[in-house]
Design an enzyme around this catalytic site. Structure first.
Site, PDB file in Angstrom:
ATOM      1  N   HIS A   1       0.839  -1.219   0.000  1.00 47.53           N
ATOM      2  CA  HIS A   1       0.000   0.000   0.000  1.00 47.53           C
ATOM      3  C   HIS A   1       0.863   1.254   0.000  1.00 47.53           C
ATOM      4  O   HIS A   1       1.015   1.902   1.041  1.00 47.53           O
ATOM      5  CB  HIS A   1      -0.902  -0.005   1.232  1.00 47.53           C
TER       6      HIS A   1
ATOM      7  N   ILE B   1       1.851   4.757   1.309  1.00 45.71           N
ATOM      8  CA  ILE B   1       0.957   5.667   2.022  1.00 45.71           C
ATOM      9  C   ILE B   1       0.330   4.900   3.177  1.00 45.71           C
ATOM     10  O   ILE B   1      -0.128   3.767   3.004  1.00 45.71           O
ATOM     11  CB  ILE B   1      -0.152   6.207   1.095  1.00 45.71           C
TER      12      ILE B   1
ATOM     13  N   GLY C   1      -5.700   4.777   5.402  1.00 46.79           N
ATOM     14  CA  GLY C   1      -6.572   5.626   6.214  1.00 46.79           C
ATOM     15  C   GLY C   1      -7.157   4.893   7.414  1.00 46.79           C
ATOM     16  O   GLY C   1      -7.290   5.460   8.503  1.00 46.79           O
ATOM     17  N   VAL C   2      -7.509   3.612   7.227  1.00 46.38           N
ATOM     18  CA  VAL C   2      -8.079   2.849   8.336  1.00 46.38           C
ATOM     19  C   VAL C   2      -7.061   2.653   9.459  1.00 46.38           C
ATOM     20  O   VAL C   2      -7.425   2.541  10.633  1.00 46.38           O
ATOM     21  CB  VAL C   2      -8.621   1.488   7.853  1.00 46.38           C
TER      22      VAL C   2
ATOM     23  N   GLU D   1      -7.391   3.652  13.298  1.00 40.46           N
ATOM     24  CA  GLU D   1      -7.058   2.678  14.335  1.00 40.46           C
ATOM     25  C   GLU D   1      -6.077   3.260  15.346  1.00 40.46           C
ATOM     26  O   GLU D   1      -6.197   3.015  16.559  1.00 40.46           O
ATOM     27  CB  GLU D   1      -6.471   1.421  13.697  1.00 40.46           C
TER      28      GLU D   1
END
Length: 225
Positions: A127, A133, A136-137, A141
């Site tokens: 990723h 990057i 986003g999750v 978290e």
């Protein structure tokens, strides 16, 4: 050594400026067989070159700060909980431990924590391979884990308890978070219902002072045996 280099640059700059000043006045004393126009043009050329070099030296001296100076920018930032302390509160472990330290903490109210993003983290392998990057999750978290350090220390919560992520609303990502960034996170408690073990919090995170992610509400539930 860095201070000596800066001093040297300043001395060199001063010399260049003095040389430029002398050249500027030399045309007045040019020999009679040299035209005043030619002498003036030559003097101007040398003066301009000296001025450009002096400006470049000043710019270089201003830009270079050195490791000690840059490191000192965070000298006033305290440390309430370090990594070992956080590991005693949260059940998360590598590669899912996403809070490296907590620098501000108000029991039962709010906290500021830090996540140092490095290229060694496994999710960057995919990723993305050519442009890593932080997902986003994972940012959400990390905020949830920071909130967990507050909730798991609430009065009445059993040591070693685990909390579940029950919901999140109003998430907005503002800029990519990449390896080398320092994600500075802040969470604040909105509600704590001790009887049911339910908690709500708001959170946001910054990189270099710029907002990277924010969310309007996270909901958690303390696991029951």
């Amino acid at each position: 050594a860095a201070e000596d280099a800066i001093t040297y640059r300043k001395m060199k700059t001063t010399t260049a400026l003095l040389f430029s000043s002398l050249l500027a006045h030399s045309a007045a004393f040019a020999p009679s067989f040299v035209s005043k126009g030619a002498a003036s043009a030559t003097t101007r050329l040398f003066a301009e070159e000296a001025a450009v070099e002096a400006a470049e030296e000043v710019a270089a001296a201003d830009e270079w700060k050195g490791a000690k100076s840059i490191s000192g920018l965070t000298a006033d930032v305290g440390k309430v909980f370090q990594l070992e302390d956080i590991a005693k509160i949260l059940p998360h472990r590598y590669p899912f431990a996403l809070v490296d330290k907590i620098v501000e903490y108000e029991p039962g109210q709010r906290a500021v924590g830090v996540k140092c993003v490095t290229n060694n983290e496994p999710h960057f392998t995919g990723h993305f391979p050519d442009r890593p990057i932080m997902p986003g999750v994972m940012q959400v978290e990390a905020l949830a884990q920071l909130a967990g350090t507050i909730f798991l220390q609430m009065p009445g919560v059993e040591p070693g308890a685990i909390f579940f992520f029950a919901g999140v609303d109003g998430v907005k990502w503002k800029k990519p978070v990449v390896p080398g960034d320092t994600l500075v996170m802040e969470v604040e408690v909105l509600k704590w219902r001790a009887k049911f073990g339910i908690a709500k919090a708001v959170g946001r995170a910054y990189v270099d002072g710029e907002l990277a992610v924010e969310l309007s509400e996270m909901t958690f539930a303390i696991a029951k045996d």
